[in-house]
Every structure is written in C-alpha cells, then in structure tokens.
Write a protein that holds these residues in place. Structure first.
Motif, PDB file in Angstrom:
ATOM      1  N   UNK A 154     -48.264  -0.381  59.413  1.00 22.03           N
ATOM      2  CA  UNK A 154     -48.822   0.501  60.520  1.00 22.03           C
ATOM      3  C   UNK A 154     -48.243   1.905  59.841  1.00 22.03           C
ATOM      4  N   UNK A 155     -47.985   2.158  58.729  1.00 22.81           N
ATOM      5  CA  UNK A 155     -47.642   3.221  58.211  1.00 22.81           C
ATOM      6  C   UNK A 155     -48.446   4.530  58.688  1.00 22.81           C
ATOM      7  N   UNK A 156     -49.974   4.224  58.579  1.00 21.48           N
ATOM      8  CA  UNK A 156     -50.721   5.373  58.686  1.00 21.48           C
ATOM      9  C   UNK A 156     -52.270   4.832  59.144  1.00 21.48           C
ATOM     10  N   UNK A 157     -53.284   5.771  59.359  1.00 18.48           N
ATOM     11  CA  UNK A 157     -54.314   5.324  59.765  1.00 18.48           C
ATOM     12  C   UNK A 157     -54.827   4.750  58.532  1.00 18.48           C
ATOM     13  N   UNK A 158     -54.638   5.126  57.186  1.00 16.69           N
ATOM     14  CA  UNK A 158     -55.358   4.405  56.224  1.00 16.69           C
ATOM     15  C   UNK A 158     -54.485   3.163  55.940  1.00 16.69           C
ATOM     16  N   UNK A 159     -55.367   1.925  55.746  1.00 20.73           N
ATOM     17  CA  UNK A 159     -54.906   0.811  55.472  1.00 20.73           C
ATOM     18  C   UNK A 159     -54.524   0.476  53.931  1.00 20.73           C
ATOM     19  N   UNK A 160     -53.381  -0.161  53.622  1.00 25.10           N
ATOM     20  CA  UNK A 160     -53.151  -0.231  52.323  1.00 25.10           C
ATOM     21  C   UNK A 160     -53.911  -1.488  52.026  1.00 25.10           C
ATOM     22  N   UNK A 161     -53.853  -1.719  50.715  1.00 26.94           N
ATOM     23  CA  UNK A 161     -54.629  -2.935  50.158  1.00 26.94           C
ATOM     24  C   UNK A 161     -53.855  -4.420  50.555  1.00 26.94           C
ATOM     25  N   UNK A 162     -52.653  -4.298  50.581  1.00 30.52           N
ATOM     26  CA  UNK A 162     -51.768  -5.404  51.042  1.00 30.52           C
ATOM     27  C   UNK A 162     -51.751  -5.834  52.506  1.00 30.52           C
ATOM     28  N   UNK A 163     -51.887  -4.944  53.393  1.00 33.07           N
ATOM     29  CA  UNK A 163     -52.134  -4.887  54.658  1.00 33.07           C
ATOM     30  C   UNK A 163     -53.468  -5.648  55.033  1.00 33.07           C
ATOM     31  N   UNK A 164     -54.677  -5.003  54.346  1.00 33.43           N
ATOM     32  CA  UNK A 164     -55.764  -5.697  54.594  1.00 33.43           C
ATOM     33  C   UNK A 164     -56.009  -7.010  54.107  1.00 33.43           C
ATOM     34  N   UNK A 165     -55.314  -7.510  53.280  1.00 34.09           N
ATOM     35  CA  UNK A 165     -55.324  -8.838  52.419  1.00 34.09           C
ATOM     36  C   UNK A 165     -54.853  -9.678  53.516  1.00 34.09           C
ATOM     37  N   UNK A 166     -54.009  -9.301  54.206  1.00 30.77           N
ATOM     38  CA  UNK A 166     -53.572 -10.522  55.489  1.00 30.77           C
ATOM     39  C   UNK A 166     -54.754 -10.511  56.499  1.00 30.77           C
ATOM     40  N   UNK A 167     -55.393  -9.482  56.601  1.00 31.41           N
ATOM     41  CA  UNK A 167     -56.379  -9.496  57.930  1.00 31.41           C
ATOM     42  C   UNK A 167     -57.746 -10.354  57.230  1.00 31.41           C
ATOM     43  N   UNK A 168     -58.041  -9.830  56.004  1.00 27.36           N
ATOM     44  CA  UNK A 168     -59.245 -10.481  55.485  1.00 27.36           C
ATOM     45  C   UNK A 168     -58.932 -12.264  55.136  1.00 27.36           C
ATOM     46  N   UNK A 169     -57.800 -12.459  54.851  1.00 27.13           N
ATOM     47  CA  UNK A 169     -57.494 -13.759  54.927  1.00 27.13           C
ATOM     48  C   UNK A 169     -57.398 -14.615  56.094  1.00 27.13           C
ATOM     49  N   UNK A 170     -57.215 -14.081  57.233  1.00 21.57           N
ATOM     50  CA  UNK A 170     -57.325 -14.788  58.642  1.00 21.57           C
ATOM     51  C   UNK A 170     -58.691 -14.768  58.850  1.00 21.57           C
ATOM     52  N   UNK A 171     -59.538 -13.602  58.531  1.00 26.73           N
ATOM     53  CA  UNK A 171     -61.123 -13.628  58.835  1.00 26.73           C
ATOM     54  C   UNK A 171     -61.790 -14.763  58.025  1.00 26.73           C
ATOM     55  N   UNK A 172     -61.295 -15.087  56.569  1.00 24.21           N
ATOM     56  CA  UNK A 172     -62.102 -15.894  55.892  1.00 24.21           C
ATOM     57  C   UNK A 172     -61.747 -17.498  56.091  1.00 24.21           C
ATOM     58  N   UNK A 173     -60.362 -17.636  56.524  1.00 24.80           N
ATOM     59  CA  UNK A 173     -59.999 -18.946  56.907  1.00 24.80           C
ATOM     60  C   UNK A 173     -61.065 -19.227  58.035  1.00 24.80           C
ATOM     61  N   UNK A 174     -61.426 -18.377  59.062  1.00 28.33           N
ATOM     62  CA  UNK A 174     -62.098 -18.724  60.055  1.00 28.33           C
ATOM     63  C   UNK A 174     -63.424 -18.974  59.716  1.00 28.33           C
ATOM     64  N   UNK A 175     -64.121 -18.134  58.922  1.00 28.76           N
ATOM     65  CA  UNK A 175     -65.352 -18.214  58.412  1.00 28.76           C
ATOM     66  C   UNK A 175     -65.706 -19.388  57.759  1.00 28.76           C
ATOM     67  N   UNK A 176     -64.564 -19.630  56.947  1.00 25.68           N
ATOM     68  CA  UNK A 176     -64.717 -21.141  55.812  1.00 25.68           C
ATOM     69  C   UNK A 176     -64.705 -22.259  56.556  1.00 25.68           C
ATOM     70  N   UNK A 177     -63.846 -22.309  57.494  1.00 20.98           N
ATOM     71  CA  UNK A 177     -63.733 -23.152  58.492  1.00 20.98           C
ATOM     72  C   UNK A 177     -65.047 -23.553  59.263  1.00 20.98           C
ATOM     73  N   UNK A 178     -65.670 -22.646  59.545  1.00 20.58           N
ATOM     74  CA  UNK A 178     -66.965 -22.891  60.286  1.00 20.58           C
ATOM     75  C   UNK A 178     -68.031 -23.472  59.278  1.00 20.58           C
ATOM     76  N   UNK A 179     -68.011 -22.558  58.100  1.00 20.63           N
ATOM     77  CA  UNK A 179     -69.079 -23.126  57.356  1.00 20.63           C
ATOM     78  C   UNK A 179     -68.684 -24.473  56.623  1.00 20.63           C
ATOM     79  N   UNK A 180     -67.459 -25.039  56.546  1.00 18.80           N
ATOM     80  CA  UNK A 180     -67.414 -26.246  56.167  1.00 18.80           C
ATOM     81  C   UNK A 180     -67.838 -27.403  56.909  1.00 18.80           C
ATOM     82  N   UNK A 181     -67.942 -26.801  58.180  1.00 16.25           N
ATOM     83  CA  UNK A 181     -68.336 -27.880  59.322  1.00 16.25           C
ATOM     84  C   UNK A 181     -69.709 -27.917  59.692  1.00 16.25           C
ATOM     85  N   UNK A 182     -70.494 -27.109  58.830  1.00 17.83           N
ATOM     86  CA  UNK A 182     -71.955 -27.080  59.166  1.00 17.83           C
ATOM     87  C   UNK A 182     -72.424 -25.655  59.695  1.00 17.83           C
TER      88      UNK A 182
END
Length: 186
Positions: free
Chosen positions: A60-88
């Motif tokens: 939360x250092x600035x309004x511009x997200x750094x790449x590492x911070x975004x990786x955490x959130x992308x990971x969380x969203x991809x886990x949800x999307x992939x779990x849905x896709x794997x179930x049909x």
C-alpha cells in the motif's frame, strides 16, 4: 414448522482472508466479513456452480501497484476461476459480483480502493462479466452469497464496530507459490 432453523438456513461456510470456496450445492451460503479486503462472488449460472474468494493486496505504498503486490491478488482470483472451471464452469459464462474495498483508516493509503480497482481491472482484462456488488465507501460489510442462484446479501457495519477488522490489519496475505513457468489450462 418446516424443519429446524439450521435446515432452513442451509450450509453456512465462512470464507476468510486468503481462502476461496466453490460449490454446486444450492443450499450452501458463503459468508465473509470485509473491510478493505475484496470478495469476488463468481458463478456459472448454466452449470449451477459458484464460489467466493477473499483477498487483500499486500503493501500500500502508492496508488500504483507494484508487480509483487498484484501477484498476490491475481493468484487469489485465478484460484477461484480455476476451481470453477475444474468443476464444469465455462469461462465465457462466468459472472461476478464484487464486494468490499472500504477505506477504514483515515490518513493512510487507501488500500481498499486499490483492492477494488484491482478486482474491477481483473474482471475487465479476463472478460468476466461484472454484474453487481458494492465496492469502496467507509463501511465494513458482512456478505452472504448463495453461489448456485447468484443471490447476495450485504449488511453494512458501523465504523464504531470495526474492531472485528483488527485481525485484517495484522495479517499479511498468503504469498502465491513460486512458479516454474508451467501453466495448466482447462
């Protein structure tokens, strides 16, 4: 009387920060408490499956997200999307409601806004329909989501009752696993 209160409420599953849950059980309700965190309530209405995650960008250092911070959130969203896709579920049918992203502490970086901006940007970039929800503001929220029907209920929490979010302020998001570059497609 039509059964016990527990029978009428269905199965209640609490989703906490760093977790996600997917189900095709029409009786299940997913519940979470949100402050500056965001929950994505996503489903495939044709497949009758849905789920919820609960994430917080680190830093939360600035309004511009750094790449590492975004990786955490992308990971969380991809886990949800992939779990849905794997179930049909099918990617082109996914729809999502976003909740949270409140500004709970005056005078500090608005991490809630950063979480909300990230979630909206992720959905747009991935072509997932954003069909509602409630983002930003100054109130914590209790969210109930019925993933099969897509029904969601929000209860706003008064700022005086925000001690429930003390733990959120102390917890750091779970780091995504190191990647070897392999990608799994569904």
């Amino acid at each position: 009387m039509r059964g016990s209160l527990a029978d009428r409420l269905g199965h209640r599953i609490h989703v906490v920060q760093g977790e996600q849950h997917v189900t095709d059980d029409a009786e299940t309700v997913l519940i979470t408490l949100l402050g500056s965190c965001v929950a994505a309530c996503m489903r495939d209405p044709l497949a009758g499956i849905g789920g919820m995650n609960h994430f917080l960008l680190p830093g939360g250092r600035s309004q511009n997200f750094d790449t590492q911070a975004q990786r955490h959130a992308v990971h969380a969203m991809e886990l949800l999307v992939n779990a849905l896709l794997s179930r049909g579920a099918r990617r082109e049918r996914l729809e999502c409601k976003l909740f949270g992203g409140a500004r709970l502490i005056d005078g500090l970086t608005d991490i809630g806004r950063q979480n909300a901006d990230f979630a909206e940007g992720f959905l747009a970039a991935e072509g997932i329909r954003h069909v509602g929800g409630s983002l930003r503001g100054e109130h914590g929220r209790k969210i109930q989501f019925w993933p099969v029907s897509g029904r969601a209920r929000q209860s706003l929490m008064e700022r005086e009752n925000l001690q429930v979010f003390d733990a959120e302020r102390r917890i750091r998001p779970v780091a995504p696993p190191e990647s070897d570059g392999a990608v799994e497609l569904f």
